[in-house]
Scaffold this motif. Structure first.
Motif, PDB file in Angstrom:
ATOM      1  N   THR A  14       3.907   3.162 -14.435  1.00  0.00           N
ATOM      2  CA  THR A  14       4.136   3.684 -15.797  1.00  0.00           C
ATOM      3  C   THR A  14       2.953   4.526 -16.282  1.00  0.00           C
ATOM      4  O   THR A  14       3.126   5.470 -17.067  1.00  0.00           O
ATOM      5  CB  THR A  14       4.404   2.524 -16.783  1.00  0.00           C
ATOM      6  OG1 THR A  14       3.314   1.593 -16.747  1.00  0.00           O
ATOM      7  CG2 THR A  14       5.695   1.809 -16.429  1.00  0.00           C
ATOM      8  N   GLN A  15       1.736   4.190 -15.757  1.00  0.00           N
ATOM      9  CA  GLN A  15       0.581   5.009 -16.112  1.00  0.00           C
ATOM     10  C   GLN A  15       0.750   6.433 -15.548  1.00  0.00           C
ATOM     11  O   GLN A  15       0.433   7.416 -16.208  1.00  0.00           O
ATOM     12  CB  GLN A  15      -0.701   4.360 -15.563  1.00  0.00           C
ATOM     13  CG  GLN A  15      -1.091   3.042 -16.229  1.00  0.00           C
ATOM     14  CD  GLN A  15      -1.472   3.227 -17.687  1.00  0.00           C
ATOM     15  OE1 GLN A  15      -2.226   4.134 -18.029  1.00  0.00           O
ATOM     16  NE2 GLN A  15      -0.922   2.399 -18.560  1.00  0.00           N
ATOM     17  N   GLN A  16       1.255   6.457 -14.282  1.00  0.00           N
ATOM     18  CA  GLN A  16       1.486   7.776 -13.697  1.00  0.00           C
ATOM     19  C   GLN A  16       2.606   8.516 -14.440  1.00  0.00           C
ATOM     20  O   GLN A  16       2.536   9.734 -14.634  1.00  0.00           O
ATOM     21  CB  GLN A  16       1.866   7.612 -12.217  1.00  0.00           C
ATOM     22  CG  GLN A  16       0.720   7.141 -11.333  1.00  0.00           C
ATOM     23  CD  GLN A  16      -0.435   8.121 -11.338  1.00  0.00           C
ATOM     24  OE1 GLN A  16      -1.479   7.849 -11.968  1.00  0.00           O
ATOM     25  NE2 GLN A  16      -0.283   9.241 -10.679  1.00  0.00           N
ATOM     26  N   LEU A  17       3.644   7.712 -14.835  1.00  0.00           N
ATOM     27  CA  LEU A  17       4.730   8.339 -15.600  1.00  0.00           C
ATOM     28  C   LEU A  17       4.210   8.923 -16.917  1.00  0.00           C
ATOM     29  O   LEU A  17       4.644   9.990 -17.368  1.00  0.00           O
ATOM     30  CB  LEU A  17       5.838   7.325 -15.859  1.00  0.00           C
ATOM     31  CG  LEU A  17       6.645   6.854 -14.646  1.00  0.00           C
ATOM     32  CD1 LEU A  17       7.670   5.797 -15.064  1.00  0.00           C
ATOM     33  CD2 LEU A  17       7.339   8.007 -13.947  1.00  0.00           C
ATOM     34  N   LEU A  42       0.834  -1.208   0.000  1.00  0.00           N
ATOM     35  CA  LEU A  42       0.000   0.000   0.000  1.00  0.00           C
ATOM     36  C   LEU A  42       0.872   1.263   0.000  1.00  0.00           C
ATOM     37  O   LEU A  42       0.548   2.261  -0.653  1.00  0.00           O
ATOM     38  CB  LEU A  42      -0.920   0.005   1.230  1.00  0.00           C
ATOM     39  CG  LEU A  42      -2.054  -1.021   1.206  1.00  0.00           C
ATOM     40  CD1 LEU A  42      -2.777  -1.031   2.561  1.00  0.00           C
ATOM     41  CD2 LEU A  42      -3.022  -0.730   0.077  1.00  0.00           C
ATOM     42  N   ALA A  43       1.951   1.170   0.750  1.00  0.00           N
ATOM     43  CA  ALA A  43       2.857   2.351   0.783  1.00  0.00           C
ATOM     44  C   ALA A  43       3.458   2.620  -0.587  1.00  0.00           C
ATOM     45  O   ALA A  43       3.567   3.769  -1.033  1.00  0.00           O
ATOM     46  CB  ALA A  43       3.968   2.098   1.821  1.00  0.00           C
ATOM     47  N   VAL A  44       3.861   1.505  -1.272  1.00  0.00           N
ATOM     48  CA  VAL A  44       4.417   1.683  -2.633  1.00  0.00           C
ATOM     49  C   VAL A  44       3.350   2.261  -3.560  1.00  0.00           C
ATOM     50  O   VAL A  44       3.591   3.179  -4.346  1.00  0.00           O
ATOM     51  CB  VAL A  44       4.951   0.330  -3.171  1.00  0.00           C
ATOM     52  CG1 VAL A  44       5.315   0.468  -4.652  1.00  0.00           C
ATOM     53  CG2 VAL A  44       6.142  -0.116  -2.368  1.00  0.00           C
ATOM     54  N   LEU A  45       2.140   1.684  -3.452  1.00  0.00           N
ATOM     55  CA  LEU A  45       1.045   2.173  -4.315  1.00  0.00           C
ATOM     56  C   LEU A  45       0.770   3.642  -4.046  1.00  0.00           C
ATOM     57  O   LEU A  45       0.546   4.441  -4.975  1.00  0.00           O
ATOM     58  CB  LEU A  45      -0.200   1.325  -4.053  1.00  0.00           C
ATOM     59  CG  LEU A  45      -1.447   1.719  -4.872  1.00  0.00           C
ATOM     60  CD1 LEU A  45      -1.165   1.590  -6.371  1.00  0.00           C
ATOM     61  CD2 LEU A  45      -2.638   0.832  -4.465  1.00  0.00           C
ATOM     62  N   TYR A  46       0.789   4.032  -2.798  1.00  0.00           N
ATOM     63  CA  TYR A  46       0.549   5.432  -2.464  1.00  0.00           C
ATOM     64  C   TYR A  46       1.618   6.326  -3.076  1.00  0.00           C
ATOM     65  O   TYR A  46       1.343   7.379  -3.633  1.00  0.00           O
ATOM     66  CB  TYR A  46       0.513   5.592  -0.943  1.00  0.00           C
ATOM     67  CG  TYR A  46       0.377   7.031  -0.512  1.00  0.00           C
ATOM     68  CD1 TYR A  46      -0.882   7.667  -0.542  1.00  0.00           C
ATOM     69  CD2 TYR A  46       1.482   7.769  -0.058  1.00  0.00           C
ATOM     70  CE1 TYR A  46      -1.002   8.985  -0.150  1.00  0.00           C
ATOM     71  CE2 TYR A  46       1.353   9.079   0.337  1.00  0.00           C
ATOM     72  CZ  TYR A  46       0.108   9.701   0.284  1.00  0.00           C
ATOM     73  OH  TYR A  46      -0.009  11.021   0.676  1.00  0.00           O
ATOM     74  N   GLU A  47       2.884   5.831  -2.940  1.00  0.00           N
ATOM     75  CA  GLU A  47       3.998   6.667  -3.425  1.00  0.00           C
ATOM     76  C   GLU A  47       3.988   6.798  -4.948  1.00  0.00           C
ATOM     77  O   GLU A  47       4.185   7.884  -5.486  1.00  0.00           O
ATOM     78  CB  GLU A  47       5.326   6.072  -2.953  1.00  0.00           C
ATOM     79  CG  GLU A  47       6.516   6.957  -3.331  1.00  0.00           C
ATOM     80  CD  GLU A  47       7.816   6.470  -2.729  1.00  0.00           C
ATOM     81  OE1 GLU A  47       8.862   7.064  -3.102  1.00  0.00           O
ATOM     82  OE2 GLU A  47       7.816   5.568  -1.892  1.00  0.00           O
ATOM     83  N   ILE A  48       3.718   5.694  -5.642  1.00  0.00           N
ATOM     84  CA  ILE A  48       3.760   5.754  -7.110  1.00  0.00           C
ATOM     85  C   ILE A  48       2.497   6.387  -7.696  1.00  0.00           C
ATOM     86  O   ILE A  48       2.482   6.805  -8.858  1.00  0.00           O
ATOM     87  CB  ILE A  48       3.984   4.354  -7.716  1.00  0.00           C
ATOM     88  CG1 ILE A  48       2.803   3.448  -7.380  1.00  0.00           C
ATOM     89  CG2 ILE A  48       5.305   3.777  -7.267  1.00  0.00           C
ATOM     90  CD1 ILE A  48       2.894   2.066  -8.025  1.00  0.00           C
ATOM     91  N   SER A  49       1.435   6.429  -6.871  1.00  0.00           N
ATOM     92  CA  SER A  49       0.182   7.017  -7.375  1.00  0.00           C
ATOM     93  C   SER A  49       0.154   8.531  -7.206  1.00  0.00           C
ATOM     94  O   SER A  49      -0.693   9.220  -7.772  1.00  0.00           O
ATOM     95  CB  SER A  49      -1.023   6.382  -6.651  1.00  0.00           C
ATOM     96  OG  SER A  49      -1.075   5.004  -6.882  1.00  0.00           O
ATOM     97  N   ALA A  50       1.036   9.044  -6.360  1.00  0.00           N
ATOM     98  CA  ALA A  50       1.052  10.498  -6.153  1.00  0.00           C
ATOM     99  C   ALA A  50       1.481  11.215  -7.447  1.00  0.00           C
ATOM    100  O   ALA A  50       2.424  10.799  -8.101  1.00  0.00           O
ATOM    101  CB  ALA A  50       2.009  10.826  -4.994  1.00  0.00           C
TER     102      ALA A  50
END
Length: 651
Positions: free
Chosen positions: A105-108, A6-14
């Motif tokens: 990659t979607q966020q990128l 969840l922490a990774v998801l939070y960080e990459i989703s920001a």
């Protein structure tokens, strides 16, 4: 899902915002290594039409292209149309890591799209700014061009106005040129027709402007034919036969024509024609002008006539006479006769009656002599009173006949006009050998004239004096009885003084001729009704000197010439012309002065009525001692008492 996932998801989703690709790549390297243990990474994207190929973890071995196959330890994903991203590690990616990398990659992709948009925006902004700058520069250039155009338009307008003004000035110059002037273009159409040519041709400008086919020649030649302007560019040897006095000055043609214009008598015209050029030096028309030189031609002819003729008589002059003598001498013509004639008494006529009378005498003699010869014979006035006749093919006998014709013509004239007798001395000489020089022949004729003049001079002068006396009589100075009454008065006084008869006779002659000089005084002075002004009185006083000259020329009057000169001297020295006084004045003059004054007073003058004898006697007494000899004045009154019925003793 575990907490760390969840922490990774939070960080990459920001959502993250990046300023540039390098920053973006550094962030991927940091997160991918830290969150997913990625050891290698490739980013191949195109942002704002600029390609970026970035890699990490390959050491010196640089990847040169996109990996072809995906393996468990690799992850590759396309970033929309911007490019791709490649992740690699030694261990295989788990299923969860794969899902998280996909989300990452979607966020990128979103971040790259934003970065691409920003780049595109910045680029567009820069391009817009550049475009705006270019537009501003272009606008400035357009403004400058507009200003230049405005300036050029104003300059062109000014130039047009100047051209119009120059054209108008040129038209005005042509319009008011004193010479008849017209202009044609290269098609021979009339484009200018000034006032002077309107007057000379009677054709208005409006009727001829724009016409062609040599219409401008019709007023001069009454048909369509060439004028001088049509010969612009033609060789002189072609033009010259068509005109009189053709010549060229630079590019201007000159010629003369003689025509009948508008049904008038023939007139002489001077034509001028000059070409008109454009800036390229090409002929685009011509200007022609016509000047009426009839008066100048007449003056030239008159001057030529006067150069060879005498202005007073119209006969040939000495110049032409000598030219003819030279021509005859060169031609060695024989026989040749020279007749010379000299007018007798011309100086006396000039001195007494004036040069106008002398000129009339010369003109009369010229007409008489001219009438004695054929039209083709050469008759000349070669000096003041000298005439000469040059007769080729004339022998001695014919020469004598010619001289006799002159003498007979003069006799006929004198018989018809006795008021002023003509007297001419004549001599001639004949050349019978071509070896005789014409100058020697002339001298021989002149010597013969001189011999005849010596023979005739005395009788000629006497005849002239008699003629002058008759002229004076016709002017009512003797026919009114003045001379007769004066003779009685002077004789009575002379007898009372016991003068000898010879002196009394001289006194009679003086009384008759003392005023003969008045023949040379104009009638406007002689018969003026009223006192003379100073200028007129000075002219009147000349009659003493004129009378003296006349008397000197006559043997019958020469002995009284000095008395005629002095008969207006006063006892007190205030008389004229010499200012003599007292007994310096001859006795005869003193006697005449008293008698002349008395008769003038009792007879009247044009400007006053006659006085009574008693009043005239008082005036004689009053002037005794000033104008008159006082002793003679008293004796004159005594002679009046003895010879008249009027009692003057009290006076």
């Amino acid at each position: 899902m575990q907490f760390n996932e969840l922490a990774v998801l939070y960080e990459i989703s920001a959502e993250s915002v990046y300023d540039n690709v390098e920053h973006f790549f550094d962030d991927i390297v940091d997160r991918a290594g830290r969150l997913f243990g990625v050891e290698r990474l490739i980013l191949d994207i195109t942002i704002a039409h600029e390609r970026f190929f970035l890699h990490w973890g390959f050491g010196s071995k640089k990847p040169n292209k996109k990996p072809e196959n995906r393996t468990p330890n690799t992850f590759i994903n396309n970033l929309d149309e911007l490019g791709y991203v490649y992740f690699e590690k030694q261990q295989d990616f788990t299923e969860v890591e794969g899902r998280l990398l996909y989300i990452y990659t979607q966020q990128l992709e979103k971040a790259l799209s934003l970065l691409n948009w920003k780049k595109e925006l910045k680029k567009s902004t820069l391009e817009l700014e550049r475009t705006n700058l270019e537009l501003a520069v272009a606008n400035e250039q357009l403004v400058a061009i507009e200003d230049e155009l405005r300036y050029n338009v104003k300059a062109l307008e000014k130039h047009r106005e100047e051209l119009e003004l120059a054209h108008q000035k040129l038209e005005d110059i042509i319009e008011f040129l004193p010479d008849a002037t017209f202009v044609i273009d290269q098609d021979k159409k009339v484009i200018a027709w000034n006032k002077a040519i309107e007057l000379i041709t009677n054709i208005k400008k409006a009727d001829i402007l724009g016409t062609s086919n040599y219409a401008y020649a019709i007023p001069f030649y009454e048909e369509n034919q060439k004028l001088l302007v049509d010969y612009i560019g033609v060789e002189d040897n072609i033009i010259a036969p068509e005109y009189n006095n053709f010549y060229r000055t630079g590019n201007t043609l000159h010629a003369e024509i003689c025509i009948q214009l508008n049904g008038q008598s023939s007139i002489h015209l001077h034509e001028m024609a000059s070409p008109l050029y454009n800036k390229k030096g090409e002929i685009v028309g011509a200007i022609g002008s016509v000047r009426n030189i009839t008066d100048r031609k007449m003056v030239v002819q008159r001057l030529h006539f006067l150069s060879l003729h005498d202005s007073l008589t119209g006969l040939y002059n000495r110049t032409y006479f000598e030219q003819e003598m030279n021509r005859i001498e060169v031609g060695r013509f024989v026989p040749v006769t020279i007749i010379l004639s000299d007018v007798d008494g011309l100086k006396l006529i000039n001195d007494t009656m004036g040069h106008s009378e002398g000129d009339e005498l010369l003109d009369t003699v010229a007409k008489v002599i001219r009438s004695c010869f054929r039209q083709e014979d050469m008759v000349a006035r070669i000096g003041g009173d000298e005439f000469a006749i040059l007769l080729p093919n004339t022998d001695e006998e014919s020469a004598q006949e010619s001289c006799n014709r002159i003498r007979q013509a003069i006799e006929r004239y004198n018989a018809q006009e006795p008021n002023l007798l003509l007297s001419v001395s004549i001599g001639y000489a004949v050349r019978t050998s071509p070896d005789v020089l014409m100058n020697d022949l002339f001298k021989e004729a002149d010597n013969n004239v001189y011999r005849e003049k010596l023979h005739r001079s005395q009788s000629a002068r006497s005849a002239i004096v008699n003629t002058l006396m008759k002229a004076l009589e016709e002017r009512d100075y003797i026919t009114e009885g003045h001379a007769d009454r004066l003779q009685v008065l002077v004789v009575n006084l002379a007898q009372l003084l016991d003068l000898p008869s010879n002196r009394i006779n001289d006194l009679r002659t003086l009384a008759q001729f003392h005023d003969i000089g008045k023949v040379g005084i104009p009638d406007r002075i002689l018969f003026k009704k009223g006192p003379l002004i100073p200028e007129e009185y000075a002219e009147m006083k000349r009659h003493c000197e004129i009378g003296y000259r006349i008397a000197q020329a006559s043997p019958d009057l020469a002995h009284i010439s000095e008395w005629i000169l002095r008969h207006h001297e006063w006892w007190n020295g205030q008389g004229y012309p010499l200012g003599l006084k007292g007994e310096e004045i001859p006795l005869e003059c003193r006697i005449l002065a008293i008698a002349d004054a008395y008769d003038a007073m009792v007879s009247g003058r044009p400007y006053r009525e006659a006085l009574a004898p008693e009043e005239a006697a008082k005036e004689i007494i009053r002037c005794a001692g000033t104008q008159f000899d006082p002793r003679l004045a008293a004796r004159f009154l005594e002679s009046l008492r003895l010879t008249t019925s009027v009692n003057l003793l009290d006076q």
